[in-house]
Design a protein around this motif. Sequence first.
Motif, PDB file in Angstrom:
ATOM      1  N   LEU A  78     -28.268  30.002  11.854  1.00 13.35           N
ATOM      2  CA  LEU A  78     -29.678  30.375  11.723  1.00 13.35           C
ATOM      3  C   LEU A  78     -30.572  29.585  12.676  1.00 13.35           C
ATOM      4  CD1 LEU A  78     -29.943  30.719   7.834  1.00 13.35           C
ATOM      5  CD2 LEU A  78     -29.522  32.491   9.562  1.00 13.35           C
ATOM      6  N   ASP A  79     -30.026  28.665  13.441  1.00 16.36           N
ATOM      7  CA  ASP A  79     -30.819  27.929  14.429  1.00 16.36           C
ATOM      8  C   ASP A  79     -30.843  28.640  15.779  1.00 16.36           C
ATOM      9  OD1 ASP A  79     -29.468  24.855  13.107  1.00 16.36           O
ATOM     10  OD2 ASP A  79     -31.373  25.877  12.619  1.00 16.36           O
ATOM     11  N   ALA A  80     -30.069  29.704  15.941  1.00 14.94           N
ATOM     12  CA  ALA A  80     -30.015  30.425  17.224  1.00 14.94           C
ATOM     13  C   ALA A  80     -31.329  31.148  17.467  1.00 14.94           C
ATOM     14  CB  ALA A  80     -28.857  31.413  17.228  1.00 14.94           C
ATOM     15  N   ARG A  81     -31.782  31.126  18.752  1.00 10.91           N
ATOM     16  CA  ARG A  81     -33.025  31.797  19.127  1.00 10.91           C
ATOM     17  C   ARG A  81     -32.824  32.481  20.489  1.00 10.91           C
ATOM     18  NH1 ARG A  81     -33.403  30.542  14.709  1.00 10.91           N
ATOM     19  NH2 ARG A  81     -35.131  29.555  13.563  1.00 10.91           N
ATOM     20  N   ILE A  82     -33.685  33.477  20.770  1.00  8.65           N
ATOM     21  CA  ILE A  82     -33.610  34.221  22.033  1.00  8.65           C
ATOM     22  C   ILE A  82     -34.515  33.535  23.051  1.00  8.65           C
ATOM     23  CG2 ILE A  82     -34.038  36.443  23.161  1.00  8.65           C
ATOM     24  CD1 ILE A  82     -33.676  37.757  20.429  1.00  8.65           C
ATOM     25  N   GLU A  83     -33.972  33.278  24.252  1.00  3.94           N
ATOM     26  CA  GLU A  83     -34.772  32.732  25.344  1.00  3.94           C
ATOM     27  C   GLU A  83     -35.435  33.898  26.099  1.00  3.94           C
ATOM     28  OE1 GLU A  83     -31.814  28.895  26.177  1.00  3.94           O
ATOM     29  OE2 GLU A  83     -32.407  30.239  27.819  1.00  3.94           O
ATOM     30  N   ILE A  84     -36.746  33.940  26.047  1.00  9.52           N
ATOM     31  CA  ILE A  84     -37.490  35.065  26.624  1.00  9.52           C
ATOM     32  C   ILE A  84     -37.882  34.735  28.062  1.00  9.52           C
ATOM     33  CG2 ILE A  84     -39.549  36.488  26.417  1.00  9.52           C
ATOM     34  CD1 ILE A  84     -39.504  35.937  23.423  1.00  9.52           C
ATOM     35  N   ASP A  85     -37.388  35.557  29.033  1.00  2.27           N
ATOM     36  CA  ASP A  85     -37.732  35.410  30.447  1.00  2.27           C
ATOM     37  C   ASP A  85     -38.878  36.370  30.772  1.00  2.27           C
ATOM     38  OD1 ASP A  85     -35.852  35.724  33.596  1.00  2.27           O
ATOM     39  OD2 ASP A  85     -37.931  35.098  33.146  1.00  2.27           O
ATOM     40  N   PRO A  86     -40.074  35.880  31.086  1.00  2.00           N
ATOM     41  CA  PRO A  86     -41.216  36.783  31.320  1.00  2.00           C
ATOM     42  C   PRO A  86     -40.997  37.754  32.480  1.00  2.00           C
ATOM     43  CG  PRO A  86     -41.937  34.507  31.004  1.00  2.00           C
ATOM     44  CD  PRO A  86     -40.445  34.466  31.158  1.00  2.00           C
ATOM     45  N   SER A  87     -40.136  37.402  33.448  1.00  2.00           N
ATOM     46  CA  SER A  87     -39.966  38.273  34.618  1.00  2.00           C
ATOM     47  C   SER A  87     -39.106  39.505  34.318  1.00  2.00           C
ATOM     48  CB  SER A  87     -39.322  37.481  35.770  1.00  2.00           C
ATOM     49  OG  SER A  87     -38.022  37.047  35.402  1.00  2.00           O
ATOM     50  N   THR A  88     -38.257  39.400  33.333  1.00  5.93           N
ATOM     51  CA  THR A  88     -37.367  40.536  33.033  1.00  5.93           C
ATOM     52  C   THR A  88     -37.572  41.104  31.629  1.00  5.93           C
ATOM     53  OG1 THR A  88     -35.634  38.993  32.292  1.00  5.93           O
ATOM     54  CG2 THR A  88     -35.599  39.686  34.597  1.00  5.93           C
TER      55      THR A  88
ATOM     56  N   SER B 222     -35.588  29.755   6.491  1.00  5.03           N
ATOM     57  CA  SER B 222     -36.385  29.189   5.388  1.00  5.03           C
ATOM     58  C   SER B 222     -35.939  29.751   4.041  1.00  5.03           C
ATOM     59  CB  SER B 222     -37.867  29.503   5.634  1.00  5.03           C
ATOM     60  OG  SER B 222     -38.651  29.046   4.554  1.00  5.03           O
ATOM     61  N   LEU B 223     -35.719  31.083   4.030  1.00  2.00           N
ATOM     62  CA  LEU B 223     -35.335  31.712   2.761  1.00  2.00           C
ATOM     63  C   LEU B 223     -33.931  31.309   2.333  1.00  2.00           C
ATOM     64  CD1 LEU B 223     -36.692  35.329   3.326  1.00  2.00           C
ATOM     65  CD2 LEU B 223     -37.586  33.618   1.744  1.00  2.00           C
ATOM     66  N   HIS B 224     -33.070  31.134   3.276  1.00  2.00           N
ATOM     67  CA  HIS B 224     -31.686  30.816   2.947  1.00  2.00           C
ATOM     68  C   HIS B 224     -31.566  29.529   2.149  1.00  2.00           C
ATOM     69  CE1 HIS B 224     -27.583  29.227   3.835  1.00  2.00           C
ATOM     70  NE2 HIS B 224     -27.251  30.491   3.625  1.00  2.00           N
ATOM     71  N   LYS B 225     -32.361  28.555   2.547  1.00  2.00           N
ATOM     72  CA  LYS B 225     -32.314  27.258   1.862  1.00  2.00           C
ATOM     73  C   LYS B 225     -32.817  27.353   0.434  1.00  2.00           C
ATOM     74  CE  LYS B 225     -32.943  24.785   6.220  1.00  2.00           C
ATOM     75  NZ  LYS B 225     -33.831  23.927   7.046  1.00  2.00           N
ATOM     76  N   ASP B 226     -33.825  28.242   0.203  1.00  2.00           N
ATOM     77  CA  ASP B 226     -34.405  28.364  -1.146  1.00  2.00           C
ATOM     78  C   ASP B 226     -33.568  29.262  -2.058  1.00  2.00           C
ATOM     79  OD1 ASP B 226     -37.721  28.520   0.290  1.00  2.00           O
ATOM     80  OD2 ASP B 226     -36.535  26.784  -0.334  1.00  2.00           O
ATOM     81  N   LEU B 227     -32.869  30.214  -1.461  1.00  2.00           N
ATOM     82  CA  LEU B 227     -32.182  31.215  -2.271  1.00  2.00           C
ATOM     83  C   LEU B 227     -30.814  30.777  -2.758  1.00  2.00           C
ATOM     84  CD1 LEU B 227     -32.997  34.528  -0.370  1.00  2.00           C
ATOM     85  CD2 LEU B 227     -33.888  33.778  -2.581  1.00  2.00           C
ATOM     86  N   GLU B 228     -30.178  29.880  -2.079  1.00  2.00           N
ATOM     87  CA  GLU B 228     -28.813  29.526  -2.442  1.00  2.00           C
ATOM     88  C   GLU B 228     -28.709  29.074  -3.892  1.00  2.00           C
ATOM     89  OE1 GLU B 228     -26.831  28.137   1.807  1.00  2.00           O
ATOM     90  OE2 GLU B 228     -27.588  26.623   0.400  1.00  2.00           O
ATOM     91  N   ASN B 229     -29.600  28.140  -4.275  1.00  2.00           N
ATOM     92  CA  ASN B 229     -29.548  27.649  -5.650  1.00  2.00           C
ATOM     93  C   ASN B 229     -29.991  28.732  -6.641  1.00  2.00           C
ATOM     94  OD1 ASN B 229     -28.723  25.104  -4.770  1.00  2.00           O
ATOM     95  ND2 ASN B 229     -30.843  24.391  -4.519  1.00  2.00           N
TER      96      ASN B 229
END
Length: 556
Positions: free
Chosen positions: A250-260, A281-288
């Motif tokens: 869940l820490d993965a993010r998309i690197e946005i290149d403005p030129s493409t 955020s939800l994952h941490k609260d929902l598990e329990n």
Amino acid sequence: MKANLELRLALPTTIVISLLLVVSVVFDVWLQKRQAEETLFEQAYILSQEMQSVWDFVSVNQDTINTNGDGTYTFKGLHCSIVGTSVGALFTNRTDYVIRYVSDRPRNAKNSPDAFESGAIDVFKGNENLGEYASFDTMKDGEDYYRYAVPLRMQATCVDCHGAPAGEIDVTGFPKEGLATGDLVGIASISIPVKAYQENLADQIIQQGFLSFVVLAACLLTVIFVTRRYVIKPLGSVASAVHKIGSGDLDARIEIDPSTTKGEIRMLSIYVNDMADDLDSLHKDLENLVEVRTEQLGEANEKLTTQARELASMNERLRANDLYKSHFFTMMSHELRTPITAIRAYIDMLDDPKVLDEGARGNAVDAIRTNVHTLSRLVDNILDSARIEAGAAQLEKSVVDTADIMNELARSLEPLAMGKGIALEIVSDDDVPLLLTDEEKLLHILENLGSNAIKYTERGGHVRVGVLLSDDGMVRFEVADDGAGISEDDQRIIFDKFTQGKGLVARPVSGSGLGLALAKEYAEFLGGGILVRSELGLGSTFTVFIPFEEPDFDLE
């Protein structure tokens, strides 16, 4: 993903552009051929007019040519055919064109027609109004030519050489043909080589094909470049991030290149990153919470399932009981009052011997008997209908012979028909085999329909009951009469309980309004139904259809 997306974008683009280019090339070739044909036709037409003019000039000036300066006539051997043939030969020698004057009765073997010219002569002979004939043909070592012919018809100036009497030697030394004005003398044949036009057309096709290939290649390169830069690369980043998020990162993010990364793909990347933030955020609260709720929901679901089964069972029993009681008491209150009242009135009359004589007392007893029978039948119908709707009725199937059914029906209906003076016809198809069904309920349906048909048919009328096995696997019983008939409005309500024509509440003496409703319920209970066709004043036809079920005879 890259190869797959490129293929999905490039393939349809290639197909569409290729189809458009093919259509363009085909249309251009067709247009070029059409223009070439029109040009050839115009050239042939102009040449034919020029040669025709030479022919006409010589023909008109024949006397002038053959008249000396002192006014004496001396034939000089210069006539229409010689001039036309000579001019055509000179033109042919100087060009690739071939101009000839031919006839099916040539005076010179050089003027004999070839295959095309013979065909043209036959066409002109068959149609005197036709002014030209053209087609493509091969000449001179198999080269293609555009061939064109116009008719040469007999004119007034041609009579001296080709007119009557036939066989007489004319001034040219040949026997006359005996032709009349307007007859076909021969044709002027013009042949134009088409090699130059064909070569030009081939060059056009090559040029169009090369240009189409260049356009197609440019389009494909453009699609591939744009797809890779602005679609595949940004979507690859999105797909990689989504795959990581789906795998639990869940820490993965998309690197946005403005030129493409622009437009919708840029917005998609932003939404995916926002979604990843929310999921983390939800994952941490929902598990329990999920663990606690799962246990609670399991227990509650078991209780609800048990209670639902108990409630459903109880509800079905209550509905059946309530439905049976409701229908029974409603029917009793509507339908029993009239026959009971009639019976009571006749009993009061019989109780006083002074009121009625012996004949009237007998009629009163018959009326009481009739009302008792009506009351008994009404009670049976009410109970049967209530049982069906409450689900308490059962099928008692047995092996049934339709001939026996029809015989039993005849014994039941014949007294009613004879009493009204109605012709009753009951026929059975011998091809209907034994079937498995509830005989009592089937006979009840037919008795109801038959008695209704007799009731609503005037004296002297006709009622017919028949049975057959149809191709759709249904046994069909048809009850037809020529009585009063039923309007379209009434046909929609006659199978409702306690209704007759015009929707009136049933009258027990003449009919309870329950017979047709019960007949329909029985027919549907047997797996079939009832259809009605009727017209006011022309009678009615009721068709009962039930499925044919073949008996399983155990021979052991």
